[in-house]
Design an enzyme around this catalytic site. Structure first.
Site, short mmCIF file in Angstrom:
data_model
loop_
_atom_site.label_atom_id
_atom_site.label_comp_id
_atom_site.label_asym_id
_atom_site.label_seq_id
_atom_site.Cartn_x
_atom_site.Cartn_y
_atom_site.Cartn_z
N GLY A 45 -35.72 54.65 39.93
CA GLY A 45 -36.22 54.29 41.26
C GLY A 45 -36.50 52.80 41.30
CD GLN A 50 -40.01 48.21 41.30
OE1 GLN A 50 -39.49 49.11 41.93
NE2 GLN A 50 -40.27 48.28 40.02
CB CYS A 95 -43.36 50.80 36.95
SG CYS A 95 -42.97 49.67 38.30
CG LEU A 96 -37.12 49.57 36.04
CD1 LEU A 96 -35.94 49.49 37.00
CD2 LEU A 96 -36.64 49.48 34.60
CG HIS A 137 -43.60 54.87 41.04
ND1 HIS A 137 -44.33 54.81 39.88
CD2 HIS A 137 -42.91 53.69 41.12
CE1 HIS A 137 -44.10 53.65 39.29
NE2 HIS A 137 -43.24 52.96 40.02
CD GLU A 138 -39.60 53.29 43.03
OE1 GLU A 138 -39.86 52.12 43.36
OE2 GLU A 138 -39.49 53.65 41.84
CG HIS A 141 -43.28 49.54 43.89
ND1 HIS A 141 -43.86 48.58 43.11
CD2 HIS A 141 -42.74 50.44 43.03
CE1 HIS A 141 -43.68 48.87 41.83
NE2 HIS A 141 -43.00 50.00 41.74
C1 Y12 Z 1 -41.35 59.25 37.81
C2 Y12 Z 1 -42.24 58.23 37.64
C3 Y12 Z 1 -41.96 56.96 38.08
C4 Y12 Z 1 -40.78 56.72 38.72
C5 Y12 Z 1 -40.51 55.34 39.24
C6 Y12 Z 1 -39.27 54.73 38.69
N1 Y12 Z 1 -39.47 54.26 37.37
C7 Y12 Z 1 -38.46 53.83 36.57
O1 Y12 Z 1 -37.32 53.87 36.98
C8 Y12 Z 1 -38.82 53.33 35.23
C9 Y12 Z 1 -37.91 52.91 34.39
C10 Y12 Z 1 -38.18 52.34 33.07
C11 Y12 Z 1 -37.10 52.00 32.26
C12 Y12 Z 1 -37.32 51.42 31.03
O2 Y12 Z 1 -36.27 50.99 30.25
C13 Y12 Z 1 -35.64 51.84 29.35
O3 Y12 Z 1 -35.96 53.00 29.25
C14 Y12 Z 1 -34.54 51.24 28.56
C15 Y12 Z 1 -38.60 51.21 30.56
O4 Y12 Z 1 -38.76 50.72 29.27
C16 Y12 Z 1 -39.03 49.41 29.05
O5 Y12 Z 1 -39.25 48.67 29.95
C17 Y12 Z 1 -39.07 48.96 27.64
C18 Y12 Z 1 -39.67 51.53 31.37
C19 Y12 Z 1 -39.47 52.08 32.63
C20 Y12 Z 1 -39.89 57.73 38.89
C21 Y12 Z 1 -40.19 59.00 38.46
CO CO Z 2 -42.44 50.98 39.99
#
Ligand code: Y12
Ligand code: CO
Length: 175
Positions: A45, A50, A95-96, A137-138, A141
């Site tokens: 997401g 962001q 969260c990214l 969550h989004e 933001h």
């Molecule tokens: C459930 C809860 C929150 C969401 C919001 C969207 N969140 C993400 O897309 C998070 C992504 C994310 C990716 C990462 O990178 C890797 O896994 C390689 C990460 O790790 C690092 O930054 C080291 C952390 C978050 C949607 C559904």
């Molecule tokens: Co986020």
């Protein structure tokens, strides 16, 4: 084009995003760039703030039962509004914009959302499970709210300490 992800504690993440009035080429380019950015960062997401655009635009791409993401399940939401909500659920969110930190957050279990697609058509979706959590969550933001803002005082303190330590380690490993 892959865009740069704005990371906490950047103040832009606190901005309230603005309603989209024009469903034009510029919006379509932003959506395409956000998709490339989200996928190449392993996200499911992403909200426009962001990547530094205070616009009421977000993307969701929930993996399927085989944990695979496909463009067929991409949802683009413009100007989303939650019209119905019920139940409570807890999920460990990430969260990214807050890399390497995950915490339990309470959300509504099921929601109905009205939104517009990239051409301005009105849509409605009923969501539960991970999609419902990700939408909430989004949508936070868009109001300048991060999942870490929803933590208790003691968990937030723990986060600030851990995050500062991780930032220091990151800097040291680069030098
Ligand atoms: C459930 C809860 C929150 C969401 C919001 C969207 N969140 C993400 O897309 C998070 C992504 C994310 C990716 C990462 O990178 C890797 O896994 C390689 C990460 O790790 C690092 O930054 C080291 C952390 C978050 C949607 C559904
Ligand atoms: Co986020």
């Amino acid at each position: 084009m892959k865009l740069t992800i704005v990371e906490y504690p950047d103040k832009r993440l606190k901005e309230k995003s603005k309603t989209i009035e024009r469903f034009d080429k510029e919006l379509h380019q932003l959506l395409d760039d956000m998709y490339e950015t989200m996928i190449s960062s392993n996200g499911i997401g992403l909200a426009a703030i962001q990547v530094g655009h205070a616009k009421r635009v977000l993307l969701l791409n929930i993996p399927d039962e085989n944990d695979e993401q496909s463009i067929e399940s991409l949802i683009e939401m413009i100007n989303p509004v939650i019209t119905q909500k019920s139940g409570v659920t807890t999920y460990q969110e990430g969260c990214l914009s807050v890399p390497s930190f995950y915490e339990d957050v309470d959300r509504h279990e099921s929601i109905t959302v009205n939104y517009q697609d990239r051409d301005g058509n009105t849509k409605s979706i009923e969501a539960d499970g991970l999609l419902s959590i990700a939408i909430q969550h989004e949508m936070d933001h868009l109001e300048g709210i991060l999942f870490i803002d929803k933590l208790s005082y003691s968990r937030r303190k723990k986060f600030e300490k851990e995050y500062k330590r991780m930032q220091k380690e990151k800097k040291l490993s680069k030098s």
